[in-house]
Design an enzyme around this catalytic site. Structure first.
Site: not given
Ligand SMILES: Cc1cc2nc3c(=O)[nH]c(=O)nc-3n(C[C@H](O)[C@H](O)[C@H](O)COP(=O)(O)OP(=O)(O)OC[C@H]3O[C@@H](n4cnc5c(N)ncnc54)[C@H](O)[C@@H]3O)c2cc1C
Length: 404
Positions: A85, A127, A133, A158-159, A269, A364-365, A382
């Protein structure tokens, strides 16, 4: 009038994907998950079934079905495994639909048509190691040099990093403009200076391919700029409206898989002389799963209906993604609980569901980003306005296109 019935065509697609999952994914997925193996032949089989461009207009090589049919495909695929998916989410949701929305006719002809047919695979690179984020913290840069942009930087998580042929990559063309200085590029794997590397040791989606992209003076022709310079942030956010929709739909399938496995086990079970399904606290977990399933599915189809009508749906899609992924994560946790110690072993699929259900709460958020978004909509901080390049409404209009 509200209509909750699937069309005959949607029922046929649902049946086809369910059978595909039962015959071609479920018998092998435990092994692929254990070995961390991404089975790329699955993408070719999805292409044979017309599912790599299910909601892309026929004139661009797709099957021309509506956006809720994409949701049905995602629900059924994730009933098998999140990895496949996720592949459809990035290929169709984040990449192909973005090309459909923002691409020129030449770009659609060159990149979208082969993607919709499943001859080429698309991915999405937003990312970075220090920018998840907080997208504007990205460092990848694109500098114009004659009729090429020179890209330097790195993307991570990146997937389909090692599988995709085309990547939508976001980079700064003018860092001083912050969000308004980001641009979107179509980068091809064959371009010199591009490389990728898978991440090992993941908690879940082990049967998927996720990793890093590197850009070392990659020369990208000007005609691969998607939209205008500075429109990259807007393009990325509109791509996420479609990607999140597919993630939410997949989570619905994950919940259904949890329900199916838990029901089987509840009847098998016995404790204290009766099936565990007879214990009310076990019933409570099942009932919560069913509520999560039904509510998430309605939220997904509401977002799909808005897409079909060509209406902006960022708010509704965000709510569907947040809720469905949270429900799926809880359902998987409860499914393991219902299986007791057996749920802790990969003899049963529920431990994989639990590991897999975590990433969609992050990508994706994150849950927190969607929570904040929903509060901001309520507070009036917003507001969604119609985009300059909206997703085309369904049924699609026939447009003149370039022929081979
Ligand atoms: C299996 C997998 C596949 C993925 N595939 C893709 C892909 O294809 N392309 C791509 O571009 N990315 C991809 N990602 C990346 C993914 O989109 C990011 O991991 C995600 O956007 C979160 O960013 P971060 O991991 O840097 O966490 P951070 O942004 O560093 O956040 C860390 C923590 O702080 C919290 N936080 C951050 N800012 C705020 C705020 N303003 N208010 C409250 N809380 C906050 C977050 O919710 C989280 O709990 C993938 C990730 C995974 C795990």
């Amino acid at each position: 009038m509200l209509n909750f019935n699937l069309s005959d065509e949607q029922v046929a697609v649902q049946k086809m994907v369910k059978e595909f999952v039962d015959n071609e994914i479920n018998p092998y997925i435990r092994d692929w998950d254990e070995k961390g193996h991404f089975e790329s032949s699955i993408l070719r089989r999805l292409a044979d079934l017309g599912l790599m461009g299910v909601c892309i207009p026929e004139q661009y090589g797709g099957s021309g079905m509506d956006y809720n049919t994409l949701a049905i495909v995602c629900e059924e695929l994730e009933r098998g495994d999140t990895a496949f998916r996720t592949a459809v989410s990035v290929h169709t949701g984040l990449n192909s639909l973005t090309l459909l929305q923002w691409g020129t006719e030449e770009q659609k002809h060159k990149f979208l048509v082969p993607q919709a047919k499943g001859e080429k695979v698309g991915a999405f690179g937003l990312t970075e190691p220090n920018a998840g984020s907080d997208v504007a913290a990205m460092q990848t840069s694109a500098v114009l040099d004659g009729d090429h942009y020179i890209l330097n930087g790195q993307k991570t998580w990146i997937s389909l990093c090692d599988v995709a042929d085309h990547f939508l990559v976001f980079a700064y063309t003018d860092k001083s403009q912050k969000h308004h200085g980001i641009s979107a590029f179509i980068v091809e794997r064959t371009m010199p200076g591009f490389s990728s590397k898978a991440i090992k040791g993941k908690l879940g989606i082990r049967a998927g391919n996720t990793g890093e992209l590197f850009f070392d003076n990659v020369r990208v022709p000007k005609e691969n700029l998607l939209g205008k310079e500075g429109e990259g942030f807007k393009i990325a956010m509109s791509a996420l409206d479609n990607g999140r929709f597919t993630v939410a739909a997949g989570a619905v399938g994950q919940i259904r898989a949890c329900i199916e496995e838990s029901l089987k086990y509840c009847h098998e079970r016995k404790t204290f002389g009766k099936e565990i399904g007879k214990h009310q606290l076990v019933q409570q977990m099942l009932a919560k799963m069913e509520a999560g399933y039904q509510m998430s599915r309605l939220l997904v189809f509401r977002a799909g209906c808005l897409k079909n009508e060509g209406k902006r749906n960022t708010r509704e899609t965000s709510l569907a993604k947040w809720q469905a992924c949270d429900f799926a994560n809880e359902a998987a946790n409860d499914a393991v609980q219902i299986h007791g110690a057996y749920g802790f072993s990969n003899e049963y699929p529920v431990e994989r569901f639990l590991r897999n259900s975590k990433a969609p709460v992050i990508y994706e958020g994150t849950r927190e980003i969607h929570t904040v978004m929903q509060a901001e909509y309520l507070l009036g901080y917003r507001e969604d306005k119609q985009l300059s390049n909206p997703l085309p409404a369904w049924p699609f209009e026939q447009k003149e296109t370039i022929k081979n």
